[in-house]
Design a protein around this motif. Structure first.
Motif, PDB file in Angstrom:
ATOM      1  N   LEU A   1       0.702  -1.151  -0.021  1.00 52.11           N
ATOM      2  CA  LEU A   1       0.057   0.051   0.047  1.00 52.11           C
ATOM      3  C   LEU A   1       0.856   1.243   0.147  1.00 52.11           C
ATOM      4  O   LEU A   1       2.039   1.184   0.144  1.00 52.11           O
ATOM      5  N   ALA A   2       0.169   2.354  -0.419  1.00 51.02           N
ATOM      6  CA  ALA A   2       0.922   3.524  -0.333  1.00 51.02           C
ATOM      7  C   ALA A   2       0.424   4.607   0.875  1.00 51.02           C
ATOM      8  O   ALA A   2      -0.937   4.526   0.957  1.00 51.02           O
ATOM      9  N   VAL A   3       1.259   5.302   1.651  1.00 51.45           N
ATOM     10  CA  VAL A   3       0.546   6.258   2.406  1.00 51.45           C
ATOM     11  C   VAL A   3       0.990   7.589   1.934  1.00 51.45           C
ATOM     12  O   VAL A   3       2.421   7.839   1.822  1.00 51.45           O
ATOM     13  N   VAL A   4       0.012   8.661   1.915  1.00 51.94           N
ATOM     14  CA  VAL A   4       0.612   9.818   1.423  1.00 51.94           C
ATOM     15  C   VAL A   4       0.934  10.685   2.707  1.00 51.94           C
ATOM     16  O   VAL A   4       0.191  10.491   3.747  1.00 51.94           O
ATOM     17  N   ASP A   5       2.042  11.631   2.301  1.00 49.86           N
ATOM     18  CA  ASP A   5       2.595  12.290   3.678  1.00 49.86           C
ATOM     19  C   ASP A   5       1.489  13.036   4.270  1.00 49.86           C
ATOM     20  O   ASP A   5       1.421  13.138   5.519  1.00 49.86           O
ATOM     21  N   THR A   6       0.419  13.718   3.577  1.00 50.66           N
ATOM     22  CA  THR A   6      -0.431  14.360   4.000  1.00 50.66           C
ATOM     23  C   THR A   6      -1.458  13.749   4.718  1.00 50.66           C
ATOM     24  O   THR A   6      -2.327  14.360   5.682  1.00 50.66           O
ATOM     25  N   ASN A   7      -1.427  12.322   4.658  1.00 51.83           N
ATOM     26  CA  ASN A   7      -2.323  11.673   5.439  1.00 51.83           C
ATOM     27  C   ASN A   7      -1.629  10.803   6.558  1.00 51.83           C
ATOM     28  O   ASN A   7      -2.104   9.791   7.102  1.00 51.83           O
ATOM     29  N   ALA A   8      -0.319  10.955   6.574  1.00 54.81           N
ATOM     30  CA  ALA A   8       0.473   9.781   7.314  1.00 54.81           C
ATOM     31  C   ALA A   8       0.283   9.897   8.930  1.00 54.81           C
ATOM     32  O   ALA A   8       0.446   8.908   9.260  1.00 54.81           O
ATOM     33  N   LYS A   9       0.061  11.231   9.364  1.00 60.09           N
ATOM     34  CA  LYS A   9      -0.024  11.160  10.900  1.00 60.09           C
ATOM     35  C   LYS A   9      -1.403  10.284  11.073  1.00 60.09           C
ATOM     36  O   LYS A   9      -1.229   9.688  12.293  1.00 60.09           O
ATOM     37  N   GLN A  10      -2.307  10.280  10.234  1.00 55.74           N
ATOM     38  CA  GLN A  10      -3.327   9.256  10.741  1.00 55.74           C
ATOM     39  C   GLN A  10      -3.386   7.934  10.159  1.00 55.74           C
ATOM     40  O   GLN A  10      -3.859   6.879  10.975  1.00 55.74           O
ATOM     41  N   ALA A  11      -2.576   7.901   9.031  1.00 51.42           N
ATOM     42  CA  ALA A  11      -2.698   6.119   8.394  1.00 51.42           C
ATOM     43  C   ALA A  11      -1.450   5.491   8.838  1.00 51.42           C
ATOM     44  O   ALA A  11      -1.644   4.216   9.123  1.00 51.42           O
ATOM     45  N   ALA A  12      -0.473   5.877   9.033  1.00 47.62           N
ATOM     46  CA  ALA A  12       1.003   5.223   9.196  1.00 47.62           C
ATOM     47  C   ALA A  12       0.970   4.417  10.464  1.00 47.62           C
ATOM     48  O   ALA A  12       1.200   3.326  10.679  1.00 47.62           O
ATOM     49  N   PRO A  13       0.497   4.935  11.667  1.00 47.84           N
ATOM     50  CA  PRO A  13       0.329   4.194  12.952  1.00 47.84           C
ATOM     51  C   PRO A  13      -0.459   3.159  12.915  1.00 47.84           C
ATOM     52  O   PRO A  13      -0.077   1.988  13.369  1.00 47.84           O
ATOM     53  N   PHE A  14      -1.659   3.194  12.242  1.00 48.37           N
ATOM     54  CA  PHE A  14      -2.549   1.949  12.080  1.00 48.37           C
ATOM     55  C   PHE A  14      -1.695   0.998  11.139  1.00 48.37           C
ATOM     56  O   PHE A  14      -1.985  -0.202  11.671  1.00 48.37           O
ATOM     57  N   TRP A  15      -1.297   1.144   9.950  1.00 49.16           N
ATOM     58  CA  TRP A  15      -0.715   0.056   9.371  1.00 49.16           C
ATOM     59  C   TRP A  15       0.455  -0.402   9.997  1.00 49.16           C
ATOM     60  O   TRP A  15       0.856  -1.535   9.895  1.00 49.16           O
TER      61      TRP A  15
ATOM     62  N   GLY B   1       1.248  -4.715  11.034  1.00 52.69           N
ATOM     63  CA  GLY B   1       2.545  -5.289  10.590  1.00 52.69           C
ATOM     64  C   GLY B   1       3.116  -4.891   9.322  1.00 52.69           C
ATOM     65  O   GLY B   1       4.073  -5.476   8.821  1.00 52.69           O
ATOM     66  N   PHE B   2       2.707  -3.915   9.080  1.00 48.70           N
ATOM     67  CA  PHE B   2       3.245  -3.199   7.642  1.00 48.70           C
ATOM     68  C   PHE B   2       4.591  -2.520   8.053  1.00 48.70           C
ATOM     69  O   PHE B   2       4.688  -2.019   9.163  1.00 48.70           O
ATOM     70  N   GLU B   3       5.432  -2.593   7.067  1.00 45.83           N
ATOM     71  CA  GLU B   3       6.707  -1.848   7.248  1.00 45.83           C
ATOM     72  C   GLU B   3       7.114  -0.793   6.039  1.00 45.83           C
ATOM     73  O   GLU B   3       6.833  -1.392   4.852  1.00 45.83           O
ATOM     74  N   PRO B   4       7.776   0.056   5.954  1.00 40.00           N
ATOM     75  CA  PRO B   4       8.249   0.998   4.815  1.00 40.00           C
ATOM     76  C   PRO B   4       9.067   0.136   4.089  1.00 40.00           C
ATOM     77  O   PRO B   4      10.100  -0.429   4.591  1.00 40.00           O
ATOM     78  N   THR B   5       9.177   0.249   2.681  1.00 46.18           N
ATOM     79  CA  THR B   5       9.927  -0.294   1.765  1.00 46.18           C
ATOM     80  C   THR B   5      11.199   0.475   1.649  1.00 46.18           C
ATOM     81  O   THR B   5      12.425   0.006   0.977  1.00 46.18           O
ATOM     82  N   GLY B   6      11.068   1.713   1.993  1.00 45.53           N
ATOM     83  CA  GLY B   6      12.008   2.787   1.651  1.00 45.53           C
ATOM     84  C   GLY B   6      11.720   3.421   0.202  1.00 45.53           C
ATOM     85  O   GLY B   6      12.519   4.390  -0.067  1.00 45.53           O
ATOM     86  N   GLU B   7      10.867   2.843  -0.561  1.00 46.92           N
ATOM     87  CA  GLU B   7      10.342   3.789  -1.804  1.00 46.92           C
ATOM     88  C   GLU B   7       9.530   4.967  -1.564  1.00 46.92           C
ATOM     89  O   GLU B   7       8.461   4.605  -0.567  1.00 46.92           O
ATOM     90  N   ALA B   8       9.785   5.770  -2.444  1.00 48.31           N
ATOM     91  CA  ALA B   8       8.920   7.198  -2.109  1.00 48.31           C
ATOM     92  C   ALA B   8       8.702   7.679  -3.690  1.00 48.31           C
ATOM     93  O   ALA B   8       9.283   7.569  -4.421  1.00 48.31           O
ATOM     94  N   LYS B   9       7.298   7.962  -4.003  1.00 51.31           N
ATOM     95  CA  LYS B   9       7.098   8.460  -5.088  1.00 51.31           C
ATOM     96  C   LYS B   9       6.391   9.885  -5.097  1.00 51.31           C
ATOM     97  O   LYS B   9       5.607  10.207  -4.158  1.00 51.31           O
ATOM     98  N   PRO B  10       6.608  10.674  -6.004  1.00 54.38           N
ATOM     99  CA  PRO B  10       5.817  12.121  -5.980  1.00 54.38           C
ATOM    100  C   PRO B  10       4.385  11.688  -6.135  1.00 54.38           C
ATOM    101  O   PRO B  10       4.095  10.902  -6.718  1.00 54.38           O
ATOM    102  N   TYR B  11       3.538  12.651  -5.379  1.00 57.07           N
ATOM    103  CA  TYR B  11       2.211  12.279  -5.574  1.00 57.07           C
ATOM    104  C   TYR B  11       1.483  13.898  -5.807  1.00 57.07           C
ATOM    105  O   TYR B  11       1.896  14.894  -4.856  1.00 57.07           O
ATOM    106  N   GLN B  12       0.613  13.716  -6.666  1.00 53.05           N
ATOM    107  CA  GLN B  12       0.005  15.005  -6.880  1.00 53.05           C
ATOM    108  C   GLN B  12      -1.568  15.027  -7.313  1.00 53.05           C
ATOM    109  O   GLN B  12      -1.896  13.926  -8.174  1.00 53.05           O
TER     110      GLN B  12
END
Length: 326
Positions: A121-135, A139-150
């Protein structure tokens, strides 16, 4: 909660759920929900994916839609499923609905798309405060990959997260065990050396594990001295029903992979030696496996026993093998 595919008759309920949580839409688009958001959700998918690769699932309590999940099969490759959305109705957030929906998603993927071994899945930085702790908690972990989002005027970064799924050999089934409670049985022959299961779950410290062990059942293996893998608990994966034997027919070939130690015949109970995967020093359990090699009591210190080291060779989880070598 029942998780089932969204049907055309559910579109109004989908739209109502989206509108019940306007903050989410604003964080990822910069705008409040629009009147056609439900239709867009049901139709949008990556161009390279066939229509049947997308499924939108609803979490229903009776006739009430309380959660919404967007799934893509085989994205970015056939071994993956991509979670495009998991949204809970606004007035039901904070009640465990999201956690329950996610667990049902795992079971759906495991039962419906057996080739899928990882969720992404992808977490957008503008939603990370709400979404990242849940994921993280799932058991999800960041892959280190990041892509521009617009999205129109909203510019941000989308960060990718992954989680491996438990996988069990298709010739395994749960049944009543002569060792203890329910066990795991071969429904057809499994040859020596075949992969029987690949484990996945949530990583916890020893202190966290000790707390979890106060509320059994807890299915776990040791990864490092202060790091343990806890398998999903509700629902439990098939491999979690594997019982201990002091003369098992599976053993470890890496930190999370069990393979057949010898040929396993149809109808035979599939077992492992818990002493080869448990490094919690004060843990123990009584054994009634019935084997001629039965130790009577299995402990978190069995990795130190010379006769077991000789019997299993390198077929211990790496954390215990490192202790033996050290």
């Amino acid at each position: 909660m029942e998780l089932r595919p969204i049907e055309p008759a559910d579109v109004d309920a989908v739209q109502a759920l989206i509108e019940s949580d306007p903050g989410y839409t604003e964080r990822i688009t910069g705008y409040p929900p629009g009147p056609a958001d439900a239709q867009s959700l049901l139709m949008m998918r990556p161009e390279m994916l066939a229509e049947e690769a997308k499924v939108v699932l609803g979490g229903f309590e009776g006739d009430e839609l309380v959660a919404l999940v967007d799934l893509l099969r085989g994205y970015p490759d056939p071994s993956y499923a991509f979670i495009g959305l998991l949204q809970v109705r606004g007035d039901r957030q904070g009640c465990g609905i999201g956690r329950t929906a996610y667990r049902l998603v795992e079971r759906f993927v495991e039962n419906t798309w057996p080739e899928v071994r990882r969720l992404r899945l992808a977490v957008v930085d503008t939603n990370a405060k709400q979404a990242a702790p849940f994921w993280f908690r799932q058991g999800f972990e960041p892959t280190g990959e990041a892509k521009p989002y617009q999205y129109d005027q909203l510019t941000s970064t989308a960060r990718l997260y992954e989680k491996p799924l438990c996988w069990s050999h298709p010739h395994l089934a749960v049944g009543e065990s002569g060792i203890a409670g329910q066990g795991l049985f071969a429904t057809a022959p499994i040859a020596a050396g075949e992969v029987v299961a690949v484990l996945a779950g949530r990583k916890v410290s020893t202190a966290e594990l000790n707390e979890l062990l106060q509320h059994p059942p807890v299915d776990t293996i040791t990864l490092e001295d202060d790091l343990h893998l806890v398998l999903p608990g509700d629902p439990r994966p098939v491999i979690a029903y594997g019982n201990h034997s002091c003369d098992p027919n599976t053993w470890w070939t890496d930190a999370v992979t069990l393979t057949a130690r010898r040929d396993i015949v149809a109808g035979e109970e599939v077992t492992s030696d818990y002493g080869t995967s448990t490094g919690v020093e004060d843990w123990q359990m009584r054994c009634s496996c019935g084997s001629d090699l039965c130790r009577g009591v299995i402990t978190g210190s069995d990795w130190q026993r010379p006769e077991l080291q000789d019997r299993y060779g390198d077929h211990w989880i790496p954390a215990l093998r490192a202790r033996q070598s050290g």
